[in-house]
Design an enzyme around this catalytic site. Structure first.
Site, PDB file in Angstrom:
ATOM      1  N   ARG A  67      38.058  43.474  44.288  1.00 41.45           N
ATOM      2  CA  ARG A  67      37.028  42.546  44.759  1.00 41.45           C
ATOM      3  C   ARG A  67      36.154  43.270  45.777  1.00 41.45           C
ATOM      4  NH1 ARG A  67      37.808  39.966  40.872  1.00 41.45           N
ATOM      5  NH2 ARG A  67      38.553  37.817  40.703  1.00 41.45           N
ATOM      6  N   HIS A 121      30.879  44.737  37.142  1.00 38.93           N
ATOM      7  CA  HIS A 121      32.101  43.921  37.049  1.00 38.93           C
ATOM      8  C   HIS A 121      32.591  43.808  35.601  1.00 38.93           C
ATOM      9  CE1 HIS A 121      34.566  40.623  39.267  1.00 38.93           C
ATOM     10  NE2 HIS A 121      35.249  41.110  38.247  1.00 38.93           N
TER      11      HIS A 121
HETATM   12  C1  GLV Z   1      38.019  39.486  37.127  1.00 37.51           C
HETATM   13  O1  GLV Z   1      37.605  40.003  38.114  1.00 37.51           O
HETATM   14  C2  GLV Z   1      39.104  38.553  37.094  1.00 37.51           C
HETATM   15  O2  GLV Z   1      39.587  38.144  38.157  1.00 37.51           O
HETATM   16  O3  GLV Z   1      39.509  38.149  35.980  1.00 37.51           O
END
Ligand code: GLV
Length: 306
Positions: free
Chosen positions: A221, A269
């Site tokens: 994160r 991401h």
């Molecule tokens: C992605 O970051 C998730 O938490 O699935």
């Protein structure tokens, strides 16, 4: 489901249209015995037994009087737990999907190979038409520290060990001293859950504990990292590179310094996306357990935060 009346299940969250349809069909196909509802259509809040959620709007899960399970489609539940209206008495399951763990291991392997064999440096050199070979080192000469020993951290550590790297893992819960491990790490990969204890862990003192020339890979994160401290550590030459998949604000704002920093590689991401096909099977298993009063897997400990 072997007995009882069918569960009423709500698919709820922030998806783009194609994603929503993909989840809708994968979930209904995996759990056809449930009555499925969706939050972009009208539904009766008093019917809902379970909610399958991806990044729902804060408040979306309040006022569902029969709710007995919240199943996250995301592995990380930090955003859900930050919603103060999330019903505290309803069990929350996070996504644990072998396909996601495998994808995470691939991303980590790509990053570690790129750093160890200097492929990121060669890409930068190509942009300058610079022909400059660097010394080639063996994988067993490279110390990799994996932060987090959960589903993903373990999958990553196993994959890198199989590739010959010298891998050490650290888990926040054990409270083993981190500084000696940092001092021996050439590459650090962050796969910790985001909790009050791990927020901002990757700060100036963390980076200073790494040997000069080390690199950082953040696949967990954005809020684990103090951005200004990372930039300072890269700019001073103490850190060599950072590979970042996650950010404080996503999408990463166009004006953010990370985008154009020569020592930073940015991913949007995507290190391990939830795979609809396998995740829908995981959800179906948990819905079936709920319907049959059996143990639902991967329930989050709200105190611990993951
Ligand atoms: C992605 O970051 C998730 O938490 O699935």
């Amino acid at each position: 489901m072997t007995h009882g009346s069918p569960l009423n299940v709500l698919l709820c969250g922030r998806f783009d249209a194609a994603e929503r349809e993909a989840w809708w069909s994968a979930l209904r196909c995996a759990a056809p015995q449930c009555h499925w509802h969706r939050d972009d259509a009208t539904f009766d809040r008093t019917l809902i037994d379970a909610a399958v959620v991806a990044n729902p709007e804060p408040g979306a899960l309040a006022a569902l009087p029969k709710l007995r399970l919240i199943q996250s489609l995301w592995a990380g539940v930090d955003k859900l737990l930050a919603d103060t209206t999330l019903p505290t008495q309803v069990p929350l399951a996070r996504m644990v999907d072998p396909a996601m763990n495998a994808a995470m291991a691939e991303t980590a392997l790509w990053a570690v190979l790129g750093l160890h064999r200097r492929f990121f440096d060669y890409a930068a050199q190509q942009a300058r038409a610079q022909w400059q070979p660097h010394a080639q080192r063996r994988a067993d000469e490279v110390g990799v520290l994996v932060l987090g020993a959960g589903q993903m951290g373990s999958a990553v550590a196993a994959r890198l060990s199989a590739q010959g790297y010298r891998v050490v893992t650290w888990r926040a819960r054990e409270a083993a001293p981190l500084v000696p491990l940092l001092a021996a790490a050439e590459i650090v990969i962050n796969l910790l859950p985001l909790t009050p204890a791990t927020r901002g862990l990757l700060d100036a003192s963390f980076f200073a504990s790494l040997p000069r020339g080390a690199s950082v890979v953040n696949l967990a994160r954005g809020a684990h990292v103090v951005d200004a401290d990372l930039l300072a550590a890269l700019d001073s030459g103490h850190l060599h590179r950072a590979v970042l998949d996650v950010f404080h604000t996503e999408p990463l704002p166009v004006e953010h310094a990370f985008w154009r920093h020569p020592q930073i590689t940015v991913l949007p991401h995507v290190a391990a996306l939830t795979d609809e096909r396998s995740a829908a099977q995981v959800v179906a298993g948990n819905l079936s357990a709920l319907a049959n009063n059996q143990t639902v897997a991967n329930i989050v400990n709200r105190i611990r935060g993951y």
